[in-house]
Motif scaffolding. Structure first.
Motif, PDB file in Angstrom:
ATOM      1  N   GLU A 149       0.314  -2.524   9.298  1.00 39.68           N
ATOM      2  CA  GLU A 149      -0.792  -1.565   9.218  1.00 39.68           C
ATOM      3  C   GLU A 149      -1.712  -1.828   8.038  1.00 39.68           C
ATOM      4  O   GLU A 149      -2.900  -1.524   8.079  1.00 39.68           O
ATOM      5  CB  GLU A 149      -0.238  -0.139   9.115  1.00 39.68           C
ATOM      6  N   ASN A 150      -1.159  -2.385   6.975  1.00 36.85           N
ATOM      7  CA  ASN A 150      -1.954  -2.570   5.763  1.00 36.85           C
ATOM      8  C   ASN A 150      -2.342  -4.021   5.494  1.00 36.85           C
ATOM      9  O   ASN A 150      -2.859  -4.341   4.418  1.00 36.85           O
ATOM     10  CB  ASN A 150      -1.213  -1.986   4.557  1.00 36.85           C
ATOM     11  N   GLY A 151      -2.070  -4.886   6.460  1.00 39.40           N
ATOM     12  CA  GLY A 151      -2.563  -6.265   6.362  1.00 39.40           C
ATOM     13  C   GLY A 151      -1.812  -7.172   5.401  1.00 39.40           C
ATOM     14  O   GLY A 151      -2.389  -8.110   4.843  1.00 39.40           O
ATOM     15  N   PHE A 152      -0.515  -6.905   5.195  1.00 39.81           N
ATOM     16  CA  PHE A 152       0.302  -7.844   4.412  1.00 39.81           C
ATOM     17  C   PHE A 152       0.904  -8.884   5.355  1.00 39.81           C
ATOM     18  O   PHE A 152       1.329  -8.541   6.460  1.00 39.81           O
ATOM     19  CB  PHE A 152       1.443  -7.112   3.697  1.00 39.81           C
ATOM     20  N   VAL A 153       0.957 -10.142   4.893  1.00 39.51           N
ATOM     21  CA  VAL A 153       1.538 -11.175   5.767  1.00 39.51           C
ATOM     22  C   VAL A 153       3.065 -11.179   5.682  1.00 39.51           C
ATOM     23  O   VAL A 153       3.742 -11.817   6.490  1.00 39.51           O
ATOM     24  CB  VAL A 153       0.985 -12.591   5.442  1.00 39.51           C
ATOM     25  N   GLY A 154       3.617 -10.477   4.710  1.00 39.19           N
ATOM     26  CA  GLY A 154       5.066 -10.397   4.608  1.00 39.19           C
ATOM     27  C   GLY A 154       5.467  -9.524   3.434  1.00 39.19           C
ATOM     28  O   GLY A 154       4.612  -9.118   2.642  1.00 39.19           O
ATOM     29  N   TRP A 155       6.771  -9.217   3.351  1.00 43.72           N
ATOM     30  CA  TRP A 155       7.262  -8.457   2.197  1.00 43.72           C
ATOM     31  C   TRP A 155       8.674  -8.930   1.849  1.00 43.72           C
ATOM     32  O   TRP A 155       9.412  -9.432   2.705  1.00 43.72           O
ATOM     33  CB  TRP A 155       7.259  -6.958   2.483  1.00 43.72           C
ATOM     34  N   TYR A 156       9.018  -8.778   0.588  1.00 43.07           N
ATOM     35  CA  TYR A 156      10.337  -9.201   0.124  1.00 43.07           C
ATOM     36  C   TYR A 156      10.861  -8.210  -0.902  1.00 43.07           C
ATOM     37  O   TYR A 156      10.093  -7.730  -1.736  1.00 43.07           O
ATOM     38  CB  TYR A 156      10.269 -10.582  -0.551  1.00 43.07           C
TER      39      TYR A 156
END
Ligand SMILES: Nc1nc2c(ncn2[C@@H]2O[C@H](COP(=O)(O)OP(=O)(O)OP(=O)(O)O)[C@@H](O)[C@H]2O)c(=O)[nH]1
Length: 212
Positions: A149-156
């Protein structure tokens, strides 16, 4: 045998997020392989350089460690200029630092776009995971959905202290930067010439949407 024709890429990467979330510590861990428990607020901006071998090419990451207190400063636009990617960092033990994430992302996207009008690749880091997962477990957030929804390509989930997931997050970001660079080159060049800086590494990457 030395390859004198090895391609080099230089990418400016922003590291942003609220005060004390661990931006400097993440960079220190990634570049200098160490960690200090003492907090010294960054003033303005600090720089660090990380050199990677990437599919027989050299990738230089110029990391811009922007002070958490810079958010309300009017220098920010200058800092953002020509960046190709960003990490937005929050502290998993401080809900307010997570609430600020969307504001950091909006600020970034409003001040910086690539030549093709797209937003720069941005990876979300849930730092200090060695201290618990309060923010991640208490408010029922679905991180994959939040990222989409917020346009991040990934998270860790990361820990600068315990060296968790920092290399993985950086690799994810580099992969997406190279993909967006290829995308821009392809839209600039006629169909007959299709430059590829790196084969088989582009596109969206569902494996980047994960923690550990
Ligand atoms: N336990 C734990 N502490 C961390 C971690 N990362 C950073 N810290 C601590 O958190 C404090 C703030 O870290 P910094 O890296 O200075 O935070 P920053 O985001 O650069 O702060 P500003 O420069 O003020 O924006 C320091 O005391 C660090 O030792 C982590 O992964 N785990």
């Amino acid at each position: 045998m030395q390859n004198n024709h090895q391609k080099e890429h230089l990418y400016k990467i922003l590291v942003i997020g609220d005060l004390g979330v661990g931006k400097t510590s993440i960079i220190k861990r990634y570049v200098h392989h160490n960690f200090s428990p003492n907090y010294r607020a960054t003033i303005g901006v600090d720089f660090a350089l990380k050199v990677l071998n990437w599919d027989q090419e050299t990738v230089r990451l110029q990391l811009w460690d922007i002070a958490g207190q810079e958010r309300f400063g009017n220098m920010t636009r200058v800092y953002y200029r020509e960046a190709m990617g960003a990490f937005i960092v929050f502290d998993v033990t401080r809900p307010a630092s997570f609430e600020a994430v969307t504001k950091w992302k909006e600020d970034l996207d409003s001040k910086l776009t690539l030549a093709n009008g797209k937003n720069v690749a941005t990876v979300l880091l849930a730092n200090k995971c060695d201290q618990g997962r309060e923010v991640l477990t208490n408010n029922g957030i679905k991180m994959e959905q939040f990222c989409e929804e917020n346009g991040f390509v990934g998270w860790y989930e990361t820990s600068a202290k315990e060296n968790i997931n920092i290399d993985e997050a950086a690799n994810c970001l580099v992969k997406h930067i190279i993909a967006s660079e290829n995308d821009m080159l392809q839209s600039e060049v006629p169909d007959t010439i299709t430059p590829q800086l790196e084969k088989d590494k582009g596109g969206t990457c569902s494996s980047c949407f994960r923690a550990q």
